[in-house]
Write a protein that holds these residues in place. Structure first.
Motif, PDB file in Angstrom:
ATOM      1  N   GLY A 148       0.784  -1.223   0.000  1.00  0.00           N
ATOM      2  CA  GLY A 148       0.000   0.000   0.000  1.00  0.00           C
ATOM      3  C   GLY A 148       0.818   1.276   0.000  1.00  0.00           C
ATOM      4  O   GLY A 148       0.267   2.375  -0.145  1.00  0.00           O
ATOM      5  N   THR A 149       2.143   1.148   0.150  1.00  0.00           N
ATOM      6  CA  THR A 149       3.005   2.331   0.149  1.00  0.00           C
ATOM      7  C   THR A 149       3.237   2.808  -1.285  1.00  0.00           C
ATOM      8  O   THR A 149       3.479   2.005  -2.183  1.00  0.00           O
ATOM      9  N   HIS A 150       3.164   4.092  -1.488  1.00  0.00           N
ATOM     10  CA  HIS A 150       3.376   4.657  -2.818  1.00  0.00           C
ATOM     11  C   HIS A 150       4.854   4.560  -3.195  1.00  0.00           C
ATOM     12  O   HIS A 150       5.719   5.105  -2.507  1.00  0.00           O
ATOM     13  N   ASP A 151       5.146   3.853  -4.287  1.00  0.00           N
ATOM     14  CA  ASP A 151       6.528   3.684  -4.747  1.00  0.00           C
ATOM     15  C   ASP A 151       6.837   4.760  -5.789  1.00  0.00           C
ATOM     16  O   ASP A 151       6.785   4.518  -6.990  1.00  0.00           O
ATOM     17  N   ARG A 152       7.156   5.936  -5.299  1.00  0.00           N
ATOM     18  CA  ARG A 152       7.415   7.050  -6.216  1.00  0.00           C
ATOM     19  C   ARG A 152       8.671   6.822  -7.048  1.00  0.00           C
ATOM     20  O   ARG A 152       8.767   7.301  -8.185  1.00  0.00           O
ATOM     21  N   ALA A 153       9.617   6.076  -6.497  1.00  0.00           N
ATOM     22  CA  ALA A 153      10.839   5.797  -7.266  1.00  0.00           C
ATOM     23  C   ALA A 153      10.509   5.074  -8.561  1.00  0.00           C
ATOM     24  O   ALA A 153      10.975   5.432  -9.643  1.00  0.00           O
ATOM     25  N   ALA A 154       9.685   4.018  -8.472  1.00  0.00           N
ATOM     26  CA  ALA A 154       9.317   3.264  -9.667  1.00  0.00           C
ATOM     27  C   ALA A 154       8.462   4.108 -10.599  1.00  0.00           C
ATOM     28  O   ALA A 154       8.615   4.054 -11.826  1.00  0.00           O
ATOM     29  N   MET A 155       7.546   4.895 -10.035  1.00  0.00           N
ATOM     30  CA  MET A 155       6.656   5.694 -10.861  1.00  0.00           C
ATOM     31  C   MET A 155       7.441   6.715 -11.677  1.00  0.00           C
ATOM     32  O   MET A 155       7.245   6.850 -12.889  1.00  0.00           O
ATOM     33  N   THR A 156       8.352   7.430 -11.018  1.00  0.00           N
ATOM     34  CA  THR A 156       9.111   8.429 -11.758  1.00  0.00           C
ATOM     35  C   THR A 156      10.061   7.776 -12.758  1.00  0.00           C
ATOM     36  O   THR A 156      10.314   8.324 -13.836  1.00  0.00           O
ATOM     37  N   TRP A 157      10.589   6.606 -12.411  1.00  0.00           N
ATOM     38  CA  TRP A 157      11.426   5.870 -13.356  1.00  0.00           C
ATOM     39  C   TRP A 157      10.660   5.591 -14.640  1.00  0.00           C
ATOM     40  O   TRP A 157      11.163   5.759 -15.752  1.00  0.00           O
ATOM     41  N   GLY A 158       9.404   5.183 -14.504  1.00  0.00           N
ATOM     42  CA  GLY A 158       8.608   4.818 -15.666  1.00  0.00           C
ATOM     43  C   GLY A 158       8.222   5.985 -16.546  1.00  0.00           C
ATOM     44  O   GLY A 158       7.876   5.791 -17.715  1.00  0.00           O
ATOM     45  N   THR A 159       8.271   7.209 -16.023  1.00  0.00           N
ATOM     46  CA  THR A 159       7.907   8.372 -16.836  1.00  0.00           C
ATOM     47  C   THR A 159       9.076   8.939 -17.626  1.00  0.00           C
ATOM     48  O   THR A 159       8.896   9.853 -18.437  1.00  0.00           O
ATOM     49  N   TYR A 160      10.269   8.387 -17.422  1.00  0.00           N
ATOM     50  CA  TYR A 160      11.455   8.927 -18.090  1.00  0.00           C
ATOM     51  C   TYR A 160      11.349   8.798 -19.606  1.00  0.00           C
ATOM     52  O   TYR A 160      11.825   9.667 -20.349  1.00  0.00           O
ATOM     53  N   GLY A 161      10.750   7.701 -20.068  1.00  0.00           N
ATOM     54  CA  GLY A 161      10.693   7.464 -21.508  1.00  0.00           C
ATOM     55  C   GLY A 161      10.026   8.588 -22.268  1.00  0.00           C
ATOM     56  O   GLY A 161      10.507   9.018 -23.324  1.00  0.00           O
ATOM     57  N   THR A 162       8.901   9.074 -21.743  1.00  0.00           N
ATOM     58  CA  THR A 162       8.177  10.146 -22.413  1.00  0.00           C
ATOM     59  C   THR A 162       8.867  11.492 -22.227  1.00  0.00           C
ATOM     60  O   THR A 162       8.916  12.305 -23.156  1.00  0.00           O
ATOM     61  N   ARG A 163       9.416  11.731 -21.047  1.00  0.00           N
ATOM     62  CA  ARG A 163      10.048  13.024 -20.765  1.00  0.00           C
ATOM     63  C   ARG A 163      11.364  13.194 -21.513  1.00  0.00           C
ATOM     64  O   ARG A 163      11.696  14.280 -21.987  1.00  0.00           O
ATOM     65  N   ASN A 164      12.144  12.120 -21.628  1.00  0.00           N
ATOM     66  CA  ASN A 164      13.497  12.241 -22.187  1.00  0.00           C
ATOM     67  C   ASN A 164      13.903  11.113 -23.135  1.00  0.00           C
ATOM     68  O   ASN A 164      14.492  11.356 -24.184  1.00  0.00           O
ATOM     69  N   GLY A 165      13.618   9.861 -22.747  1.00  0.00           N
ATOM     70  CA  GLY A 165      14.166   8.723 -23.480  1.00  0.00           C
ATOM     71  C   GLY A 165      13.774   8.656 -24.934  1.00  0.00           C
ATOM     72  O   GLY A 165      14.606   8.354 -25.804  1.00  0.00           O
ATOM     73  N   VAL A 166      12.499   8.905 -25.235  1.00  0.00           N
ATOM     74  CA  VAL A 166      12.046   8.814 -26.619  1.00  0.00           C
ATOM     75  C   VAL A 166      12.801   9.806 -27.496  1.00  0.00           C
ATOM     76  O   VAL A 166      13.145   9.502 -28.654  1.00  0.00           O
ATOM     77  N   TRP A 167      13.126  10.962 -26.960  1.00  0.00           N
ATOM     78  CA  TRP A 167      13.821  11.981 -27.748  1.00  0.00           C
ATOM     79  C   TRP A 167      15.279  11.597 -28.003  1.00  0.00           C
ATOM     80  O   TRP A 167      15.809  11.832 -29.094  1.00  0.00           O
TER      81      TRP A 167
END
Length: 297
Positions: free
Chosen positions: A53-72
């Protein structure tokens, strides 16, 4: 051991060679993914062991890297090597960055469908729910690209027994949820023909915790073996935007493209262009038995 049957009738097999005498067809798959809500990839480098039930912000932010930076970053590298590729995208990723959609198409790459989010698995859905998911994704493509997608790859390659025919009924050209084939071929289903495209057994998240150079070595060794020993071979090089788009992995993507570009007889091709050639030439399955142990006349 008996191999599991396909859910559809396969087209008759015949031998073939790649266009222009190419020795090997190489496709590059860039997986552009995101997770719903505040979820993230359960296998990411930054996934932590937390209380339920704990929010895993580390994993969540890791997963958003592709759209923010990786795809470019991957687009930059692909363009520098003039390497046509296929971005297999969760539809929500496209909604998050329509600018990336525009640049992918402007750079001459294909965008194929990959469900709506990475945790929207087809294996969890009933047939009507699968159809609704496919329709939802197609609608996003129509809005952002002006056309429906030509290809479909299910998240984590987890379809149901119905997915193949649902994809065919929706009018797709190619479908990638096959784990027991080496070469592309035409598959006749009750709902129409599809081109079956093999995926890969090795992706970047398998090495990122250890040595990213292992990713390069795996694909280099596989390419070297196929190029030297199996004429008319096929290789699918796969990278994730949220893994492979980071500098330590992107360096290996740059290396492998530079390496294979140094060989003659390479057909570096998008998934849809390869699939259209397979369909136009009515290519059936060419098994390893047929390729390597031909029966005497």
């Amino acid at each position: 051991m008996t191999l599991p049957p396909y859910s559809s009738k396969q087209a008759a097999a015949r031998e073939f060679d790649w266009p222009n005498g190419a020795r090997i067809a190489v496709v590059v798959t860039c997986l552009w993914e995101n997770w719903s809500g505040d979820k993230g990839p359960p296998f990411s480098v930054q996934t932590t062991s937390l209380k339920p039930g704990t929010h895993d912000r580390a994993a969540m932010t890791w997963g958003t890297y592709g759209t923010r930076n990786g795809v470019w970053r991957l687009l930059k590298i692909l363009d520098e090597h003039q390497a046509p590729s296929t971005f297999v995208a969760n539809a929500q990723s496209m909604e998050f960055s329509p600018e990336a959609v525009d640049q992918i198409l402007k750079s001459g790459h294909e965008i194929a469908a990959h469900s709506y989010t990475q945790d929207a698995l087809m294996a969890y859905l009933k047939p009507d729910e699968e159809r609704a998911m496919v329709e939802k994704c197609v609608a996003v493509f129509q809005k952002l690209t002006g056309a429906p997608p030509k290809g479909w790859l299910s998240p984590v390659l987890a379809p149901t027994a119905d997915t193949e025919e649902i994809i065919a009924e929706a009018g797709f050209l190619w479908y990638g949820d096959y784990n027991n084939i080496d070469l592309p071929f035409c598959v006749d289903t009750r709902k129409g023909m599809l081109v079956a495209l093999p995926h890969t057994d090795f992706a970047d998240h398998r090495v990122l915790r250890a040595n990213p150079r292992d990713w390069f070595e795996v694909y280099k060794d596989t390419f070297d073996y196929l190029y030297a020993n199996e004429p008319a071979a096929y290789l699918n090089i796969t990278v994730h935007c949220h893994f492979g788009g980071r500098p330590l992995m992107a360096a290996q993507v740059d290396r492998i493209l530079r390496y294979i570009r140094g060989f003659p007889g390479i057909w570096l091709v998008r998934h849809d262009e390869l699939a259209q050639w397979i369909k136009d030439n009515k290519i059936g399955e060419w098994t390893s038995q047929q390729r390597f142990f031909k029966r005497p006349a």
